[in-house]
Design a protein around this motif. Structure first.
Motif, PDB file in Angstrom:
ATOM      1  N   GLY A   1      20.077-120.381  29.088  1.00 56.18           N
ATOM      2  CA  GLY A   1      19.774-121.046  27.827  1.00 56.18           C
ATOM      3  C   GLY A   1      19.426-122.512  28.018  1.00 56.18           C
ATOM      4  N   ALA A   2      19.901-123.111  29.084  1.00 55.80           N
ATOM      5  CA  ALA A   2      19.573-124.507  29.381  1.00 55.80           C
ATOM      6  C   ALA A   2      18.106-124.668  29.754  1.00 55.80           C
ATOM      7  CB  ALA A   2      20.465-125.017  30.508  1.00 55.80           C
ATOM      8  N   ASN A   3      17.421-123.580  29.975  1.00 53.08           N
ATOM      9  CA  ASN A   3      16.028-123.610  30.416  1.00 53.08           C
ATOM     10  C   ASN A   3      15.062-123.306  29.262  1.00 53.08           C
ATOM     11  OD1 ASN A   3      14.316-124.094  32.575  1.00 53.08           O
ATOM     12  ND2 ASN A   3      14.141-121.945  33.099  1.00 53.08           N
ATOM     13  N   ARG A   4      15.514-123.394  28.037  1.00 51.10           N
ATOM     14  CA  ARG A   4      14.672-123.050  26.886  1.00 51.10           C
ATOM     15  C   ARG A   4      13.518-124.013  26.686  1.00 51.10           C
ATOM     16  NH1 ARG A   4      19.805-121.495  23.821  1.00 51.10           N
ATOM     17  NH2 ARG A   4      19.912-119.277  24.315  1.00 51.10           N
ATOM     18  N   LYS A   5      13.589-125.186  27.265  1.00 47.75           N
ATOM     19  CA  LYS A   5      12.488-126.147  27.106  1.00 47.75           C
ATOM     20  C   LYS A   5      11.183-125.599  27.686  1.00 47.75           C
ATOM     21  CE  LYS A   5      13.845-128.552  31.279  1.00 47.75           C
ATOM     22  NZ  LYS A   5      15.057-129.173  31.682  1.00 47.75           N
ATOM     23  N   HIS A   6      11.292-124.612  28.559  1.00 52.35           N
ATOM     24  CA  HIS A   6      10.119-123.963  29.146  1.00 52.35           C
ATOM     25  C   HIS A   6       9.910-122.582  28.520  1.00 52.35           C
ATOM     26  CE1 HIS A   6      10.025-127.051  32.213  1.00 52.35           C
ATOM     27  NE2 HIS A   6      11.283-126.811  32.500  1.00 52.35           N
ATOM     28  N   GLY A   7      10.319-122.416  27.256  1.00 51.51           N
ATOM     29  CA  GLY A   7      10.374-121.110  26.617  1.00 51.51           C
ATOM     30  C   GLY A   7       9.117-120.269  26.715  1.00 51.51           C
ATOM     31  N   GLU A   8       7.987-120.800  26.277  1.00 54.76           N
ATOM     32  CA  GLU A   8       6.747-120.018  26.269  1.00 54.76           C
ATOM     33  C   GLU A   8       6.273-119.744  27.691  1.00 54.76           C
ATOM     34  OE1 GLU A   8       3.810-117.720  24.632  1.00 54.76           O
ATOM     35  OE2 GLU A   8       5.607-118.544  23.705  1.00 54.76           O
ATOM     36  N   GLU A   9       6.333-120.757  28.543  1.00 54.88           N
ATOM     37  CA  GLU A   9       5.939-120.572  29.945  1.00 54.88           C
ATOM     38  C   GLU A   9       6.830-119.531  30.626  1.00 54.88           C
ATOM     39  OE1 GLU A   9       5.740-123.127  34.130  1.00 54.88           O
ATOM     40  OE2 GLU A   9       6.417-124.101  32.293  1.00 54.88           O
ATOM     41  N   ARG A  10       8.113-119.614  30.348  1.00 57.87           N
ATOM     42  CA  ARG A  10       9.075-118.673  30.927  1.00 57.87           C
ATOM     43  C   ARG A  10       8.795-117.258  30.448  1.00 57.87           C
ATOM     44  NH1 ARG A  10      15.434-119.206  29.564  1.00 57.87           N
ATOM     45  NH2 ARG A  10      14.542-118.948  27.524  1.00 57.87           N
ATOM     46  N   ARG A  11       8.600-117.072  29.144  1.00 56.10           N
ATOM     47  CA  ARG A  11       8.302-115.748  28.596  1.00 56.10           C
ATOM     48  C   ARG A  11       7.044-115.163  29.239  1.00 56.10           C
ATOM     49  NH1 ARG A  11       4.917-113.574  25.481  1.00 56.10           N
ATOM     50  NH2 ARG A  11       3.983-115.504  24.774  1.00 56.10           N
ATOM     51  N   GLU A  12       5.991-115.959  29.321  1.00 51.10           N
ATOM     52  CA  GLU A  12       4.737-115.491  29.922  1.00 51.10           C
ATOM     53  C   GLU A  12       4.919-115.147  31.399  1.00 51.10           C
ATOM     54  OE1 GLU A  12       1.854-118.561  29.146  1.00 51.10           O
ATOM     55  OE2 GLU A  12       1.782-118.081  26.997  1.00 51.10           O
ATOM     56  N   GLN A  13       5.689-115.960  32.111  1.00 50.93           N
ATOM     57  CA  GLN A  13       5.915-115.705  33.535  1.00 50.93           C
ATOM     58  C   GLN A  13       6.664-114.401  33.746  1.00 50.93           C
ATOM     59  OE1 GLN A  13       8.964-117.820  35.791  1.00 50.93           O
ATOM     60  NE2 GLN A  13       7.300-118.582  37.108  1.00 50.93           N
ATOM     61  N   TRP A  14       7.730-114.169  32.981  1.00 51.66           N
ATOM     62  CA  TRP A  14       8.499-112.930  33.100  1.00 51.66           C
ATOM     63  C   TRP A  14       7.623-111.726  32.757  1.00 51.66           C
ATOM     64  CZ3 TRP A  14      14.018-111.737  33.508  1.00 51.66           C
ATOM     65  CH2 TRP A  14      14.760-112.814  34.015  1.00 51.66           C
ATOM     66  N   GLU A  15       6.855-111.830  31.679  1.00 60.76           N
ATOM     67  CA  GLU A  15       5.987-110.713  31.294  1.00 60.76           C
ATOM     68  C   GLU A  15       4.938-110.435  32.351  1.00 60.76           C
ATOM     69  OE1 GLU A  15       4.443-111.284  27.327  1.00 60.76           O
ATOM     70  OE2 GLU A  15       6.454-111.310  26.469  1.00 60.76           O
ATOM     71  N   SER A  16       4.323-111.471  32.880  1.00 61.49           N
ATOM     72  CA  SER A  16       3.286-111.303  33.904  1.00 61.49           C
ATOM     73  C   SER A  16       3.856-110.659  35.167  1.00 61.49           C
ATOM     74  CB  SER A  16       2.669-112.661  34.225  1.00 61.49           C
ATOM     75  OG  SER A  16       1.782-112.559  35.303  1.00 61.49           O
ATOM     76  N   ALA A  17       5.020-111.112  35.588  1.00 57.69           N
ATOM     77  CA  ALA A  17       5.624-110.613  36.832  1.00 57.69           C
ATOM     78  C   ALA A  17       6.118-109.182  36.702  1.00 57.69           C
ATOM     79  CB  ALA A  17       6.782-111.523  37.253  1.00 57.69           C
ATOM     80  N   LEU A  18       6.682-108.833  35.561  1.00 56.86           N
ATOM     81  CA  LEU A  18       7.365-107.551  35.421  1.00 56.86           C
ATOM     82  C   LEU A  18       6.545-106.450  34.756  1.00 56.86           C
ATOM     83  CD1 LEU A  18      10.861-108.852  34.281  1.00 56.86           C
ATOM     84  CD2 LEU A  18      10.181-108.125  36.551  1.00 56.86           C
ATOM     85  N   SER A  19       5.630-106.789  33.871  1.00 59.36           N
ATOM     86  CA  SER A  19       4.986-105.762  33.054  1.00 59.36           C
ATOM     87  C   SER A  19       4.216-104.726  33.863  1.00 59.36           C
ATOM     88  CB  SER A  19       4.080-106.400  32.001  1.00 59.36           C
ATOM     89  OG  SER A  19       3.044-107.131  32.627  1.00 59.36           O
ATOM     90  N   LYS A  20       3.605-105.111  34.955  1.00 60.66           N
ATOM     91  CA  LYS A  20       2.838-104.126  35.727  1.00 60.66           C
ATOM     92  C   LYS A  20       3.739-103.230  36.583  1.00 60.66           C
ATOM     93  CE  LYS A  20       1.815-107.364  39.437  1.00 60.66           C
ATOM     94  NZ  LYS A  20       0.808-108.166  40.062  1.00 60.66           N
ATOM     95  N   HIS A  21       5.014-103.558  36.658  1.00 56.23           N
ATOM     96  CA  HIS A  21       5.940-102.798  37.511  1.00 56.23           C
ATOM     97  C   HIS A  21       6.891-101.900  36.736  1.00 56.23           C
ATOM     98  CE1 HIS A  21       4.873-104.848  41.252  1.00 56.23           C
ATOM     99  NE2 HIS A  21       4.769-105.931  40.500  1.00 56.23           N
ATOM    100  N   ILE A  22       6.990-102.096  35.421  1.00 57.07           N
ATOM    101  CA  ILE A  22       7.975-101.311  34.674  1.00 57.07           C
ATOM    102  C   ILE A  22       7.368-100.014  34.179  1.00 57.07           C
ATOM    103  CG2 ILE A  22       9.308-103.332  33.975  1.00 57.07           C
ATOM    104  CD1 ILE A  22       8.046-103.005  31.196  1.00 57.07           C
ATOM    105  N   ASN A  23       8.250 -99.060  33.923  1.00 55.41           N
ATOM    106  CA  ASN A  23       7.814 -97.731  33.443  1.00 55.41           C
ATOM    107  C   ASN A  23       7.480 -97.783  31.971  1.00 55.41           C
ATOM    108  OD1 ASN A  23       8.339 -96.667  35.978  1.00 55.41           O
ATOM    109  ND2 ASN A  23      10.463 -96.272  35.464  1.00 55.41           N
TER     110      ASN A  23
END
Length: 160
Positions: free
Chosen positions: A138-160
């Protein structure tokens, strides 16, 4: 010494998300990311399109597995006051040979730079692709949109 949590892994795990070591609330509840101030479940929900925050813990674990996502930590046990990674004095690294039981594993994501730096200081290497994600803290929320996009980009092509 504080003992960590068992891995959430099975033969269908495609992506393993590694933290450094669970916080105090997670250790008390024996649940990954039990502190409501951590955005892990929200981030995973964004990637999978499921509302993990409304699920009980057992259902969260079941849905992670259904999506090919595993959870674990770099450390098995540590000497630490409180929940902060900076307070880790000594630690024993997990035995990652168990990953041999995950034939579909193709990506290891570190939940934050601290998990990556702990991995890099230890004497082991994964023969898989690795990525460092912005921490779900939660201390990292200042990067909220960047963080969300990074997680989605990294994980979305690998999940079922």
């Amino acid at each position: 010494m504080k003992k960590g949590l068992n891995p959430i892994l099975d033969e269908n795990t495609e992506v393993l998300i590694l933290g450094s070591f669970p916080g105090e609330k997670s250790l008390q509840k024996r649940q990954y990311y039990a502190d409501p101030n951590n955005d892990f479940w929200k981030l995973i929900g964004n990637v999978t399109g499921k509302n993990f925050e409304k699920m009980n813990y057992d259902t969260r674990v079941e849905k992670l597995k259904e999506n090919g996502i595993g959870l674990w930590d770099v450390y098995e046990s540590v000497e630490r006051r409180g929940s902060s990674d900076s307070e880790i004095k000594t630690g024993k690294v997990n035995d990652f040979s168990v990953l041999e039981n995950c034939p579909n594993l193709n990506l290891i994501c570190f939940n934050g730079k601290k998990a990556t730096s702990k991995y890099e200081r230890e004497d082991f290497q994964f023969e898989l692709e690795t990525k460092t994600l912005l921490s779900s803290s939660g201390a990292n929320r200042k990067h909220g949109e960047e963080r969300r996009e990074q997680w989605e980009s990294a994980l979305s092509k690998h999940i079922n």
